[in-house]
Design an enzyme around this catalytic site. Structure first.
Site, PDB file in Angstrom:
ATOM      1  N   VAL A 107     105.158  12.053  72.272  1.00 15.86           N
ATOM      2  CA  VAL A 107     104.543  13.121  73.075  1.00 15.86           C
ATOM      3  C   VAL A 107     105.632  14.056  73.600  1.00 15.86           C
ATOM      4  CG1 VAL A 107     103.300  13.616  75.225  1.00 15.86           C
ATOM      5  CG2 VAL A 107     102.452  11.850  73.667  1.00 15.86           C
TER       6      VAL A 107
ATOM      7  N   GLN B 125     106.879  16.266  70.798  1.00 14.93           N
ATOM      8  CA  GLN B 125     105.896  17.289  70.429  1.00 14.93           C
ATOM      9  C   GLN B 125     105.766  18.353  71.517  1.00 14.93           C
ATOM     10  OE1 GLN B 125     104.471  17.431  67.457  1.00 14.93           O
ATOM     11  NE2 GLN B 125     103.412  19.332  67.955  1.00 14.93           N
ATOM     12  N   GLU B 126     105.830  17.940  72.758  1.00 17.89           N
ATOM     13  CA  GLU B 126     105.662  18.873  73.869  1.00 17.89           C
ATOM     14  C   GLU B 126     106.854  19.819  74.029  1.00 17.89           C
ATOM     15  OE1 GLU B 126     103.176  19.560  75.813  1.00 17.89           O
ATOM     16  OE2 GLU B 126     101.810  17.912  75.414  1.00 17.89           O
ATOM     17  N   SER B 127     108.082  19.279  73.924  1.00 20.17           N
ATOM     18  CA  SER B 127     109.243  20.092  74.300  1.00 20.17           C
ATOM     19  C   SER B 127     110.477  19.900  73.426  1.00 20.17           C
ATOM     20  CB  SER B 127     109.641  19.749  75.732  1.00 20.17           C
ATOM     21  OG  SER B 127     110.158  18.425  75.778  1.00 20.17           O
TER      22      SER B 127
ATOM     23  N   TYR C 192      98.051  19.024  67.246  1.00 21.56           N
ATOM     24  CA  TYR C 192      98.848  18.225  68.172  1.00 21.56           C
ATOM     25  C   TYR C 192      98.662  16.730  67.885  1.00 21.56           C
ATOM     26  CZ  TYR C 192     100.286  16.541  72.859  1.00 21.56           C
ATOM     27  OH  TYR C 192     100.877  15.888  73.913  1.00 21.56           O
TER      28      TYR C 192
END
Length: 183
Positions: free
Chosen positions: A76, A79-81, A164
């Protein structure tokens, strides 16, 4: 010069970031003899890039604390940052785990603090895993919100959320395959 604040007055302020992202603030206006001036919200604490090894260590600690597999929290965060604690989304989500200010506040963490950001993200992910009992649904809730998952009875049909979930599940499968190959 005389300044007076008017409770019913408001103004809209646009802030354009270095990356071109536009943030809109609606807030109070201050009236003076020279006209109306807006009051922008206070700037959040600046975020800094953290070394990836610090991010991984904090993910492992938070994952253990919240009983969430570190591979999921790590996927996560990536994928987020891409583990970039200085990341700020166009919606105002901040840090490695891209926490919205309201979510961070609800979790009692400071999104500009690396440890707090990761711990908050792991805690929120743990909440979604308990709530939905399914990794894909928990990921969808992390991205689109739990109400959207409930409304659609599964992963919402939003292109961003679908992509996502697919990307994180593919990363988890690759990590699993690498782990199985090492045995």
């Amino acid at each position: 010069m005389v300044l007076t604040a008017s409770a019913e007055a408001s103004a809209q302020v646009l802030a354009i970031g270095d990356d071109g992202a536009v943030t809109t603030y609606a807030g109070p206006a201050v009236h003076s003899s020279e006209g109306v001036a807006t009051i922008a919200p206070p700037e959040p604490a600046p975020l800094v890039r953290a070394p990836p090894e610090d991010v991984i260590r904090l993910i492992q600690e938070s994952s253990a604390r919240h009983a969430v597999p570190a591979t999921i929290v790590e996927a996560v965060a990536w994928q987020e940052s891409r583990f970039n604690h200085a990341a700020v989304s166009s919606k105002g989500a901040r840090g490695v785990m891209q926490l919205l200010p309201t979510t961070a506040s609800d979790l009692g963490v400071d999104p500009s603090d690396l440890k707090g950001n990761i711990d908050g993200g792991a805690a929120y992910l743990a909440q979604q895993l308990r709530r939905f009992g399914d990794v894909k649904l928990a990921l969808a809730a992390y991205n689109a919100g739990p109400k959207a998952v409930e409304r659609y009875g599964g992963v919402p049909p939003y292109a961003e959320t679908q992509s996502y979930v697919r990307a994180i599940m593919a990363r988890l499968a690759a990590v699993s395959a690498l782990g199985a190959g090492a045995q």
